[in-house]
Scaffold this motif. Structure first.
Motif, PDB file in Angstrom:
ATOM      1  N   THR A 120     -10.199  -5.231   1.306  1.00 39.35           N
ATOM      2  CA  THR A 120     -10.890  -4.404   2.280  1.00 39.35           C
ATOM      3  C   THR A 120      -9.906  -4.147   3.402  1.00 39.35           C
ATOM      4  N   PHE A 121      -9.637  -2.868   3.696  1.00 39.65           N
ATOM      5  CA  PHE A 121      -8.674  -2.554   4.744  1.00 39.65           C
ATOM      6  C   PHE A 121      -9.304  -2.754   6.111  1.00 39.65           C
ATOM      7  N   PRO A 122      -8.464  -2.933   7.140  1.00 37.14           N
ATOM      8  CA  PRO A 122      -8.996  -3.190   8.484  1.00 37.14           C
ATOM      9  C   PRO A 122     -10.003  -2.134   8.943  1.00 37.14           C
ATOM     10  N   ASP A 123      -9.846  -0.904   8.458  1.00 35.23           N
ATOM     11  CA  ASP A 123     -10.783   0.139   8.898  1.00 35.23           C
ATOM     12  C   ASP A 123     -12.112   0.071   8.141  1.00 35.23           C
ATOM     13  N   GLY A 124     -12.270  -0.938   7.266  1.00 35.82           N
ATOM     14  CA  GLY A 124     -13.544  -1.118   6.576  1.00 35.82           C
ATOM     15  C   GLY A 124     -13.585  -0.518   5.180  1.00 35.82           C
ATOM     16  N   THR A 125     -12.525   0.224   4.782  1.00 34.19           N
ATOM     17  CA  THR A 125     -12.495   0.788   3.434  1.00 34.19           C
ATOM     18  C   THR A 125     -12.395  -0.335   2.410  1.00 34.19           C
ATOM     19  N   CYS A 126     -13.351  -0.369   1.485  1.00 34.59           N
ATOM     20  CA  CYS A 126     -13.253  -1.355   0.407  1.00 34.59           C
ATOM     21  C   CYS A 126     -12.502  -0.693  -0.738  1.00 34.59           C
ATOM     22  N   ALA A 127     -11.212  -0.987  -0.849  1.00 31.01           N
ATOM     23  CA  ALA A 127     -10.377  -0.320  -1.847  1.00 31.01           C
ATOM     24  C   ALA A 127     -10.492  -0.999  -3.203  1.00 31.01           C
ATOM     25  N   LEU A 128     -10.805  -2.296  -3.182  1.00 26.70           N
ATOM     26  CA  LEU A 128     -10.781  -3.068  -4.417  1.00 26.70           C
ATOM     27  C   LEU A 128     -11.880  -4.127  -4.360  1.00 26.70           C
ATOM     28  N   GLY A 138      -6.456   5.501 -13.867  1.00 25.88           N
ATOM     29  CA  GLY A 138      -7.717   5.848 -13.223  1.00 25.88           C
ATOM     30  C   GLY A 138      -7.542   7.033 -12.309  1.00 25.88           C
ATOM     31  N   PRO A 139      -8.656   7.607 -11.876  1.00 30.36           N
ATOM     32  CA  PRO A 139      -8.566   8.788 -11.014  1.00 30.36           C
ATOM     33  C   PRO A 139      -8.048   8.424  -9.623  1.00 30.36           C
ATOM     34  N   SER A 140      -7.735   9.434  -8.844  1.00 24.45           N
ATOM     35  CA  SER A 140      -7.186   9.226  -7.510  1.00 24.45           C
ATOM     36  C   SER A 140      -8.137   8.405  -6.642  1.00 24.45           C
ATOM     37  N   GLY A 141      -7.578   7.444  -5.943  1.00 31.61           N
ATOM     38  CA  GLY A 141      -8.372   6.662  -4.999  1.00 31.61           C
ATOM     39  C   GLY A 141      -9.124   5.499  -5.619  1.00 31.61           C
ATOM     40  N   CYS A 142      -8.861   5.183  -6.900  1.00 35.90           N
ATOM     41  CA  CYS A 142      -9.622   4.123  -7.554  1.00 35.90           C
ATOM     42  C   CYS A 142      -9.029   2.741  -7.299  1.00 35.90           C
ATOM     43  N   GLY A 143      -7.899   2.671  -6.605  1.00 38.10           N
ATOM     44  CA  GLY A 143      -7.354   1.363  -6.235  1.00 38.10           C
ATOM     45  C   GLY A 143      -6.162   0.901  -7.061  1.00 38.10           C
ATOM     46  N   LYS A 144      -5.521   1.815  -7.802  1.00 36.69           N
ATOM     47  CA  LYS A 144      -4.363   1.435  -8.617  1.00 36.69           C
ATOM     48  C   LYS A 144      -3.207   0.963  -7.749  1.00 36.69           C
ATOM     49  N   THR A 145      -2.858   1.793  -6.750  1.00 35.75           N
ATOM     50  CA  THR A 145      -1.739   1.445  -5.886  1.00 35.75           C
ATOM     51  C   THR A 145      -2.026   0.155  -5.123  1.00 35.75           C
ATOM     52  N   THR A 146      -3.262   0.001  -4.668  1.00 38.96           N
ATOM     53  CA  THR A 146      -3.624  -1.212  -3.937  1.00 38.96           C
ATOM     54  C   THR A 146      -3.413  -2.444  -4.816  1.00 38.96           C
ATOM     55  N   THR A 147      -3.849  -2.374  -6.078  1.00 46.36           N
ATOM     56  CA  THR A 147      -3.641  -3.489  -7.005  1.00 46.36           C
ATOM     57  C   THR A 147      -2.155  -3.799  -7.157  1.00 46.36           C
ATOM     58  N   ASP A 165       4.988   2.796  -9.619  1.00 45.40           N
ATOM     59  CA  ASP A 165       3.835   3.545  -9.108  1.00 45.40           C
ATOM     60  C   ASP A 165       4.028   5.028  -9.364  1.00 45.40           C
ATOM     61  N   GLU A 166       3.372   5.547 -10.381  1.00 43.86           N
ATOM     62  CA  GLU A 166       3.469   6.957 -10.763  1.00 43.86           C
ATOM     63  C   GLU A 166       4.912   7.454 -10.713  1.00 43.86           C
ATOM     64  N   PRO A 167       5.811   6.813 -11.458  1.00 42.76           N
ATOM     65  CA  PRO A 167       7.232   7.144 -11.315  1.00 42.76           C
ATOM     66  C   PRO A 167       7.590   8.537 -11.824  1.00 42.76           C
ATOM     67  N   THR A 174      -0.522   5.013 -13.332  1.00 41.93           N
ATOM     68  CA  THR A 174      -0.521   6.448 -13.600  1.00 41.93           C
ATOM     69  C   THR A 174      -1.957   6.974 -13.590  1.00 41.93           C
ATOM     70  N   HIS A 175      -2.108   8.272 -13.387  1.00 41.52           N
ATOM     71  CA  HIS A 175      -3.433   8.851 -13.603  1.00 41.52           C
ATOM     72  C   HIS A 175      -3.391   9.796 -14.799  1.00 41.52           C
ATOM     73  N   ASP A 176      -2.265   9.731 -15.547  1.00 46.14           N
ATOM     74  CA  ASP A 176      -2.068  10.603 -16.704  1.00 46.14           C
ATOM     75  C   ASP A 176      -2.383   9.802 -17.965  1.00 46.14           C
TER      76      ASP A 176
HETATM   77  N1  LIG Z   1      -3.840   1.434   4.459  1.00 51.66           N
HETATM   78  C1  LIG Z   1      -5.068   1.840   4.118  1.00 51.66           C
HETATM   79  N2  LIG Z   1      -6.073   1.825   5.024  1.00 51.66           N
HETATM   80  C2  LIG Z   1      -7.317   2.216   4.677  1.00 51.66           C
HETATM   81  N3  LIG Z   1      -7.675   2.642   3.459  1.00 51.66           N
HETATM   82  C3  LIG Z   1      -6.733   2.683   2.513  1.00 51.66           C
HETATM   83  C4  LIG Z   1      -5.373   2.297   2.789  1.00 51.66           C
HETATM   84  N4  LIG Z   1      -4.665   2.441   1.651  1.00 51.66           N
HETATM   85  C5  LIG Z   1      -5.521   2.910   0.722  1.00 51.66           C
HETATM   86  N5  LIG Z   1      -6.760   3.054   1.236  1.00 51.66           N
HETATM   87  C6  LIG Z   1      -7.973   3.494   0.507  1.00 51.66           C
HETATM   88  O1  LIG Z   1      -8.181   2.633  -0.576  1.00 51.66           O
HETATM   89  C7  LIG Z   1      -8.621   3.333  -1.725  1.00 51.66           C
HETATM   90  C8  LIG Z   1      -7.703   3.050  -2.894  1.00 51.66           C
HETATM   91  O2  LIG Z   1      -6.421   3.544  -2.606  1.00 51.66           O
HETATM   92  P1  LIG Z   1      -5.223   3.471  -3.623  1.00 51.66           P
HETATM   93  O3  LIG Z   1      -4.030   3.979  -2.906  1.00 51.66           O
HETATM   94  O4  LIG Z   1      -5.143   2.124  -4.206  1.00 51.66           O
HETATM   95  O5  LIG Z   1      -5.678   4.512  -4.734  1.00 51.66           O
HETATM   96  P2  LIG Z   1      -4.893   5.018  -6.022  1.00 51.66           P
HETATM   97  O6  LIG Z   1      -5.716   4.633  -7.204  1.00 51.66           O
HETATM   98  O7  LIG Z   1      -3.489   4.551  -5.999  1.00 51.66           O
HETATM   99  O8  LIG Z   1      -4.978   6.591  -5.848  1.00 51.66           O
HETATM  100  P3  LIG Z   1      -3.865   7.718  -6.124  1.00 51.66           P
HETATM  101  O9  LIG Z   1      -3.916   8.021  -7.585  1.00 51.66           O
HETATM  102  O10 LIG Z   1      -4.378   8.870  -5.311  1.00 51.66           O
HETATM  103  O11 LIG Z   1      -2.566   7.191  -5.651  1.00 51.66           O
HETATM  104  C9  LIG Z   1      -8.663   4.797  -1.331  1.00 51.66           C
HETATM  105  O12 LIG Z   1      -9.983   5.116  -1.032  1.00 51.66           O
HETATM  106  C10 LIG Z   1      -7.804   4.864  -0.093  1.00 51.66           C
HETATM  107  O13 LIG Z   1      -8.264   5.863   0.767  1.00 51.66           O
END
Ligand SMILES: Nc1ncnc2c1ncn2[C@@H]1O[C@H](COP(=O)(O)OP(=O)(O)OP(=O)(O)O)[C@@H](O)[C@H]1O
Ligand SMILES: [Mg+2]
Lengths: 349, 272
Positions: free
Chosen positions: A20-28, A45-54, A168-170, A201-203
């Motif tokens: 959970t990011f400090p701004d309250g976004t639950c990314a994972l 997975g699709p954009s924003g699903c939390g791949k990069t965060t993982t 990450d999506e190289p 990847t999202h491909d």
């Molecule tokens: N530093 C951050 N602060 C707040 N929210 C964040 C931060 N980084 C990512 N998020 C949010 O966390 C969620 C997951 O982000 P993430 O970057 O893991 O997605 P992703 O699967 O890699 O997407 P993409 O394919 O677009 O790269 C998104 O809703 C994003 O807006």
């Protein structure tokens, strides 16, 4: 000389890693994942699903919420910052150092480890040769093409012989032809080095081609983990099925060992069900003459694609399917055709 | 559009005349005055041949250089902190830090006196700590503090913009390769903001070289070039020397600016 042992992949375990990011976004949401040494795992997975965060949690660039743990070879590295984890990273933007030449970029990891200049340049040159870009050694970064930058970024990450490589999506920034080419190259390289790789990847085509296993993600949670075949032919749910390629779906019911739908019926295994749907991939169905099978459709559109034809079929209840046919099959829009389905390659849900 | 081109050229003529009249003529006059004194053409070299002037030159250069380096060092730290962290009141803090942008040298000198003068804050604090009254406003140290104070807002604004433009993944890439914080600073951050460091450093240096208001407010006895030119010109009515010193000051500062611009330009090209 600080020589690291020959690269052997690390086993990675994530347990209860949420973010959970400090701004309250639950990314994972808290997730568990076991990665075996040398395996190539694809996060899809699709954009924003939390791949990069993982990926960033595994790298040590982001720490998981309280309770989450990251283990490398059974050792808890949750508190270890990235510079101590010995992971190689390849960024979508490549992140090459613009103030260094190609070989200086590749040798940088060895330089900060205190490897003597002669030794580190020799080792960097070796990696450049392995990536077949040794002729670029003295170039500046702004003199490289996208594909060359990609190779340099990979060479730089591999030069320190990491236990894990994170990508990450190289290939996203490259054009389609180059993407296919480099994908095959990366695949060969990862297999040869037997290094643990996590590839975001999202491909779906990239994921199916590269992964030993694929982790399909959705809204910060794992939707399915499985081999490319599992994911493709036995998707766990609608989301996975539709995300990984085109899937056809027939709605109906199961009665007395037959699946009955508007287009007819076919034999299936399993108990009776009032509502059921049968899912299959376009290339698993074979067209035949109307009446030669239990299912009957009308040809609505035919697209010639060179090696194959893509055919859109309509059922009596208005349902639509897409199937493939041989290039020389004679298909006329408006005609009726039959469809044979392979029981091993459809799913009843 | 050849006709538009011709029109533009037509406008260039009055513009050229304007530039000539307002920029070049006074400079030509300055050169002429410098050469028309009792020493004739030898006056041009007065900065080097007169030991007192030469000493002043060295002092001015050293003061400007150290003040510039100090400003850059503080500027980098502040810019990195403000560029990397998000906290409530951040915008207000940045706005406050850039407030001195509007102050002329006289006001900066005045503030230094309030801080380190005979009745100054630092003096009171050091006295109450039993270390005696610390007073350094009326010396080179005071001038140094004044120059840093004067240039810091400009340098900070420039560096903050540069820090915010840095690609964060560069730093992450360096760390993934095992680089420590100090190595990241040396190999990624400083080269990344290099052109901005050069540019803002050059401006700070040029400002310090020519600053007069601050020096004049603090003490008329401080030997810096701008002060010397003022005394030669007003008190000694030595127009030739004042003109020759002005030309030398202008050339040195201009040379430093040109040099850094060249250097920074190369760096920018290398950074792609
Ligand atoms: N530093 C951050 N602060 C707040 N929210 C964040 C931060 N980084 C990512 N998020 C949010 O966390 C969620 C997951 O982000 P993430 O970057 O893991 O997605 P992703 O699967 O890699 O997407 P993409 O394919 O677009 O790269 C998104 O809703 C994003 O807006
Ligand atoms: Mg991402």
């Amino acid at each position: 000389m600080t020589d690291t042992p020959a690269p052997t992949g690390a086993a990675i375990t994530l347990s209860g890693c949420g973010k959970t990011f400090p701004d309250g976004t639950c990314a994972l949401e808290p997730l568990d994942l076991q990665i075996t040494p040398g395996e190539t795992i694809v996060l899809l997975g699709p954009s924003g699903c939390g791949k990069t965060t993982t990926l960033r949690i595994i790298a040590g660039l982001e720490s998981p919420d309280a309770g989450g743990k990251v283990l490398f070879d059974g050792q808890d590295v949750t508190q270890l910052p990235i510079e101590k984890r010995n992971v190689g990273m390849v960024f979508q933007s490549y992140a090459l150092f613009p103030n260094m030449s190609v070989i200086e970029n590749v040798a940088y990891g060895l330089r900060v480890r205190g490897v003597a200049k002669k030794e580190r340049l020799a080792r960097a040159a070796e990696v450049l040769e392995m990536m077949r870009i040794d002729q670029l050694a003295e170039r500046r970064i702004d003199q490289l093409s996208g594909g060359q930058r990609q190779r340099v970024a990979l060479a730089r990450a591999l030069a320190v012989r990491p236990r894990v490589i994170l990508l990450d999506e190289p290939l996203t920034a490259l054009d389609a032809a180059l993407r296919d080419h480099l994908r095959a190259e990366i695949d060969g390289l990862l297999r040869r080095l037997a290094i643990t790789a996590i590839y975001v990847t999202h491909d779906q085509a990239e994921a199916l081609a590269l992964g030993d296993r694929i982790v399909v993600m959705r809204h910060g949670a794992i939707a399915q983990i499985g081999s490319p075949r599992d994911i493709y032919f036995r998707p766990a749910d609608d989301f996975v099925a539709s995300f990984v390629g085109v899937t056809n779906r027939l709605e109906g019911a199961v009665r007395g060992g037959r699946f009955e739908t508007a287009a007819g019926s076919i034999a299936v295994a399993g108990p009776d069900r009032a509502t059921a749907s049968l899912a299959f991939r376009p290339e698993t169905a074979v067209l035949c003459g109307a009446g030669d099978s239990g299912l009957r459709f009308r040809v609505e559109q035919v697209h010639f694609q060179g090696a194959r034809q893509r055919v859109q079929l309509g059922a009596a209840d208005g349902g639509r399917l897409v199937v493939e046919a041989a290039a020389d099959a004679v298909l006329v829009v408006g005609d009726d055709v039959g469809l044979v389905l392979d029981p091993a390659r459809f799913v009843l849900v | 559009m050849p006709s538009a081109d011709r029109l533009a050229k037509l406008f260039l003529i009055p513009l050229g005349a304007f530039v000539l009249a307002f920029f070049l003529l006074p400079m030509v006059r300055l050169v002429a005055v410098a050469g028309s004194g009792p020493n004739g053409l030898a006056e041009y070299l007065v900065l080097i041949t007169n030991p007192r002037h030469f000493g002043t030159l060295i002092a001015t250069l050293l003061l400007s250089a150290t003040a510039t380096l100090a400003t850059l060092a503080i500027g980098v730290v502040v810019a990195l902190f403000l560029g990397r962290n998000r906290f409530p009141g951040q915008k207000a803090l940045i706005a406050m830090l850039t407030l001195p942008l509007a102050f002329p040298g006289v006001v900066v000198g005045f503030m230094i006196i309030l801080l380190a003068g005979r009745q100054g804050l630092i003096g009171s604090i050091s006295q109450s700590l039993g270390m005696g009254r610390m007073v350094f406003a009326y010396s080179m140290a005071g001038l140094f503090a004044g120059y840093v104070y004067f240039s810091l807002p400009r340098v900070m604004v420039t560096l903050l913009a540069a820090v915010e433009k840095l690609d964060p993944s560069l730093e992450e890439a360096a760390r993934s390769l095992g680089a420590s914080r100090a190595q990241v600073l040396r190999d990624v951050i400083l080269p990344g903001i290099g052109p901005s460091l050069m540019a803002s450093g050059a401006i700070a240096f040029a400002t310090a070289m020519g600053a007069f208001g601050t020096a004049f407010t603090l003490a008329t006895r401080i030997d810096v070039l701008a002060m010397t030119i003022y005394t030669e010109f007003t008190l000694s009515a030595n127009f030739a020397s004042a003109a020759a010193l002005s030309i030398a000051l202008g050339l040195i500062t201009w040379g430093v600016l040109a040099l850094t611009r060249n250097f920074a330009g190369d760096r920018v090209a290398a950074a792609g």
